[in-house]
Design a protein around this motif. Structure first.
Motif, PDB file in Angstrom:
ATOM      1  N   CYS A   1      17.428 -12.875   8.447  1.00 34.96           N
ATOM      2  CA  CYS A   1      18.522 -11.950   8.124  1.00 34.96           C
ATOM      3  C   CYS A   1      19.185 -12.312   6.805  1.00 34.96           C
ATOM      4  O   CYS A   1      19.089 -13.445   6.334  1.00 34.96           O
ATOM      5  CB  CYS A   1      19.556 -11.935   9.248  1.00 34.96           C
ATOM      6  N   ASN A   2      19.871 -11.333   6.225  1.00 40.06           N
ATOM      7  CA  ASN A   2      20.671 -11.549   5.013  1.00 40.06           C
ATOM      8  C   ASN A   2      22.127 -11.793   5.357  1.00 40.06           C
ATOM      9  O   ASN A   2      22.869 -12.387   4.586  1.00 40.06           O
ATOM     10  CB  ASN A   2      20.559 -10.343   4.092  1.00 40.06           C
ATOM     11  N   SER A   3      22.544 -11.295   6.521  1.00 38.86           N
ATOM     12  CA  SER A   3      23.886 -11.525   7.034  1.00 38.86           C
ATOM     13  C   SER A   3      23.848 -11.250   8.533  1.00 38.86           C
ATOM     14  O   SER A   3      22.811 -10.849   9.057  1.00 38.86           O
ATOM     15  CB  SER A   3      24.901 -10.591   6.355  1.00 38.86           C
ATOM     16  N   PHE A   4      24.973 -11.467   9.210  1.00 39.16           N
ATOM     17  CA  PHE A   4      24.966 -11.281  10.666  1.00 39.16           C
ATOM     18  C   PHE A   4      24.658  -9.835  11.037  1.00 39.16           C
ATOM     19  O   PHE A   4      24.042  -9.570  12.058  1.00 39.16           O
ATOM     20  CB  PHE A   4      26.314 -11.697  11.263  1.00 39.16           C
ATOM     21  N   THR A   5      25.086  -8.902  10.209  1.00 34.40           N
ATOM     22  CA  THR A   5      24.881  -7.488  10.528  1.00 34.40           C
ATOM     23  C   THR A   5      23.713  -6.886   9.760  1.00 34.40           C
ATOM     24  O   THR A   5      23.527  -5.675   9.756  1.00 34.40           O
ATOM     25  CB  THR A   5      26.154  -6.671  10.204  1.00 34.40           C
ATOM     26  N   GLN A   6      22.937  -7.732   9.084  1.00 34.90           N
ATOM     27  CA  GLN A   6      21.809  -7.225   8.301  1.00 34.90           C
ATOM     28  C   GLN A   6      20.567  -8.055   8.577  1.00 34.90           C
ATOM     29  O   GLN A   6      20.161  -8.894   7.781  1.00 34.90           O
ATOM     30  CB  GLN A   6      22.146  -7.241   6.806  1.00 34.90           C
ATOM     31  N   CYS A   7      19.947  -7.784   9.740  1.00 37.26           N
ATOM     32  CA  CYS A   7      18.714  -8.462  10.096  1.00 37.26           C
ATOM     33  C   CYS A   7      17.574  -7.835   9.298  1.00 37.26           C
ATOM     34  O   CYS A   7      17.608  -6.649   8.982  1.00 37.26           O
ATOM     35  CB  CYS A   7      18.467  -8.317  11.593  1.00 37.26           C
ATOM     36  N   THR A   8      16.554  -8.651   8.974  1.00 34.82           N
ATOM     37  CA  THR A   8      15.392  -8.125   8.256  1.00 34.82           C
ATOM     38  C   THR A   8      14.118  -8.226   9.092  1.00 34.82           C
ATOM     39  O   THR A   8      13.168  -7.509   8.848  1.00 34.82           O
ATOM     40  CB  THR A   8      15.187  -8.867   6.920  1.00 34.82           C
ATOM     41  N   ARG A   9      14.093  -9.130  10.085  1.00 33.22           N
ATOM     42  CA  ARG A   9      12.942  -9.244  10.983  1.00 33.22           C
ATOM     43  C   ARG A   9      13.396  -9.633  12.372  1.00 33.22           C
ATOM     44  O   ARG A   9      14.274 -10.488  12.518  1.00 33.22           O
ATOM     45  CB  ARG A   9      11.945 -10.289  10.472  1.00 33.22           C
ATOM     46  N   CYS A  10      12.771  -9.011  13.376  1.00 29.29           N
ATOM     47  CA  CYS A  10      13.154  -9.261  14.763  1.00 29.29           C
ATOM     48  C   CYS A  10      12.100 -10.078  15.490  1.00 29.29           C
ATOM     49  O   CYS A  10      10.946 -10.143  15.075  1.00 29.29           O
ATOM     50  CB  CYS A  10      13.332  -7.937  15.512  1.00 29.29           C
ATOM     51  N   GLU A  11      12.526 -10.671  16.595  1.00 36.07           N
ATOM     52  CA  GLU A  11      11.582 -11.335  17.497  1.00 36.07           C
ATOM     53  C   GLU A  11      10.588 -10.310  18.016  1.00 36.07           C
ATOM     54  O   GLU A  11      10.883  -9.124  18.097  1.00 36.07           O
ATOM     55  CB  GLU A  11      12.333 -11.930  18.692  1.00 36.07           C
ATOM     56  N   LEU A  12       9.411 -10.782  18.413  1.00 31.20           N
ATOM     57  CA  LEU A  12       8.395  -9.920  18.989  1.00 31.20           C
ATOM     58  C   LEU A  12       8.966  -9.192  20.211  1.00 31.20           C
ATOM     59  O   LEU A  12       9.626  -9.799  21.040  1.00 31.20           O
ATOM     60  CB  LEU A  12       7.187 -10.765  19.390  1.00 31.20           C
ATOM     61  N   GLY A  13       8.705  -7.892  20.283  1.00 27.27           N
ATOM     62  CA  GLY A  13       9.194  -7.104  21.413  1.00 27.27           C
ATOM     63  C   GLY A  13      10.536  -6.451  21.157  1.00 27.27           C
ATOM     64  O   GLY A  13      11.002  -5.633  21.938  1.00 27.27           O
TER      65      GLY A  13
END
Length: 75
Positions: A27-39
């Motif tokens: 993520c770039n910040s708490f409210t700006q994720c760039t990649r998630c866990e699988l699923g």
């Protein structure tokens, strides 16, 4: 240094590494994720299990994509 290990981001004001939101692995910040866990799927900067109405879970990108956009390409 301006890099944090694992699912963290640099808070420039505090000069600290802070943890990304739950389910987020980059993520770039708490409210700006760039990649998630699988699923989980990225939607508006957060990781969610099910995409909202009019969106579909795109497994190739791991994001919620708009069905409207998909339909334009398929026609």
């Amino acid at each position: 240094s301006n890099t944090c290990s694992g699912p963290h981001f640099v808070n420039k004001k505090l000069g600290l590494c802070l943890k990304c939101a739950p389910g987020c692995i980059s993520c770039n910040s708490f409210t700006q994720c760039t990649r998630c866990e699988l699923g989980l799927f990225l939607y508006n900067g957060f990781c969610i299990e099910q995409c909202p109405e009019r969106y579909y879970a795109d497994n190739s990108t791991g994001e919620c994509s708009s069905k409207d956009v998909k339909n334009l390409f398929n026609e």
